[in-house]
Motif scaffolding. Structure first.
Motif, PDB file in Angstrom:
ATOM      1  N   GLU A 132       0.837  -1.214   0.000  1.00  0.00           N
ATOM      2  CA  GLU A 132       0.000   0.000   0.000  1.00  0.00           C
ATOM      3  C   GLU A 132       0.868   1.259   0.000  1.00  0.00           C
ATOM      4  O   GLU A 132       0.569   2.236  -0.677  1.00  0.00           O
ATOM      5  N   THR A 133       1.948   1.222   0.773  1.00  0.00           N
ATOM      6  CA  THR A 133       2.859   2.372   0.830  1.00  0.00           C
ATOM      7  C   THR A 133       3.531   2.578  -0.516  1.00  0.00           C
ATOM      8  O   THR A 133       3.616   3.702  -1.017  1.00  0.00           O
ATOM      9  N   ALA A 191      -0.421   8.118  -6.227  1.00  0.00           N
ATOM     10  CA  ALA A 191      -0.977   9.425  -5.855  1.00  0.00           C
ATOM     11  C   ALA A 191       0.056  10.359  -5.234  1.00  0.00           C
ATOM     12  O   ALA A 191      -0.008  11.572  -5.420  1.00  0.00           O
ATOM     13  N   GLY A 192       1.039   9.824  -4.517  1.00  0.00           N
ATOM     14  CA  GLY A 192       2.022  10.660  -3.843  1.00  0.00           C
ATOM     15  C   GLY A 192       3.318  10.874  -4.597  1.00  0.00           C
ATOM     16  O   GLY A 192       4.253  11.489  -4.075  1.00  0.00           O
ATOM     17  N   ARG A 193       3.405  10.414  -5.831  1.00  0.00           N
ATOM     18  CA  ARG A 193       4.686  10.459  -6.554  1.00  0.00           C
ATOM     19  C   ARG A 193       5.241  11.859  -6.765  1.00  0.00           C
ATOM     20  O   ARG A 193       6.454  12.034  -6.866  1.00  0.00           O
ATOM     21  N   ASN A 194       4.381  12.863  -6.820  1.00  0.00           N
ATOM     22  CA  ASN A 194       4.870  14.233  -7.026  1.00  0.00           C
ATOM     23  C   ASN A 194       5.157  14.954  -5.715  1.00  0.00           C
ATOM     24  O   ASN A 194       5.576  16.107  -5.724  1.00  0.00           O
ATOM     25  N   ASP A 195       4.951  14.273  -4.594  1.00  0.00           N
ATOM     26  CA  ASP A 195       5.153  14.898  -3.290  1.00  0.00           C
ATOM     27  C   ASP A 195       6.542  14.643  -2.709  1.00  0.00           C
ATOM     28  O   ASP A 195       6.857  15.127  -1.633  1.00  0.00           O
ATOM     29  N   ASN A 220      13.177   8.861  -6.068  1.00  0.00           N
ATOM     30  CA  ASN A 220      11.856   8.525  -6.589  1.00  0.00           C
ATOM     31  C   ASN A 220      12.009   7.943  -7.993  1.00  0.00           C
ATOM     32  O   ASN A 220      12.356   8.657  -8.931  1.00  0.00           O
ATOM     33  N   PRO A 221      11.730   6.647  -8.166  1.00  0.00           N
ATOM     34  CA  PRO A 221      11.913   6.021  -9.474  1.00  0.00           C
ATOM     35  C   PRO A 221      10.890   6.463 -10.517  1.00  0.00           C
ATOM     36  O   PRO A 221      11.078   6.201 -11.704  1.00  0.00           O
ATOM     37  N   SER A 222       9.833   7.160 -10.090  1.00  0.00           N
ATOM     38  CA  SER A 222       8.846   7.632 -11.068  1.00  0.00           C
ATOM     39  C   SER A 222       9.282   8.944 -11.715  1.00  0.00           C
ATOM     40  O   SER A 222       8.662   9.394 -12.670  1.00  0.00           O
TER      41      SER A 222
END
Length: 180
Positions: free
Chosen positions: A33-34, A41-45, A65-67
């Motif tokens: 879930e994390t 949803a949190g990738r830009n944070d 951040n791999p994204s």
């Protein structure tokens, strides 16, 4: 012989800062879930971070951040390396406050320290001498960014903070005028 236009590899430099860059998939303690939240949803944070607790060998873990695209990960890593070389005290992860929507602030944030680390990291990735040479070669900010493997925004940030922006704009105007 080294050139003013040589690129710095922040992954190599991280070793001198005693930082160990680990892949996101190597962190077994994260629940599915994390992971889904951090990469969804949190990738830009978040861009990356360092664990403030040293490993037994004295090094510290860095997670990127791999994204995010590779050029952004390079800038993020260089910012983390800069924190180490500048002797910055790591920010702490802790819930500071919760707003009416239940959102929480998850870490200390000192804008001045973050700006300093970003600026030093940007200067290391796009050095003044090389930037000036590329400008003399009439390179665009996109070409400069590609040369240094950074974002166009970072290349333009360096042009502005080095005082070369007006020369760059003049060169670009001259180019447009001569085409027209």
């Amino acid at each position: 012989m080294r050139s003013l236009k040589d690129r710095l590899n922040p992954y190599e430099l991280a070793k001198y800062a005693r930082l160990r860059v680990v892949g996101f998939e190597e962190i077994a303690a994260l629940s599915p879930e994390t992971v889904e939240h951090l990469l969804g949803a949190g990738r830009n944070d978040w861009s990356g971070g360092a664990c403030s607790m040293p490993l037994p060998d004295g090094s510290k873990l860095i997670i990127l951040n791999p994204s995010h695209p590779p050029n952004r990960r390079r800038a993020t890593l260089m910012e983390e390396v800069s924190h180490v070389f500048l002797g910055h005290k790591p920010s702490r992860l802790a819930i500071k406050n919760t707003d009416e929507k239940g959102s929480s602030r998850a870490r200390d944030y000192d804008a001045k320290i973050e700006e300093q680390a970003y600026s030093v990291g940007a200067a290391a990735l796009v050095p003044f001498g090389g930037l000036r040479e590329l400008l003399r070669e009439a390179k665009t900010s996109r070409e400069i960014a590609a040369h240094y493997n950074v974002s166009n925004a970072l290349a333009e940030f360096r042009l502005k903070t080095t005082g070369l922006w007006s020369a760059y704009i003049g060169e670009q105007s001259e180019r447009q005028y001569s085409k027209g």
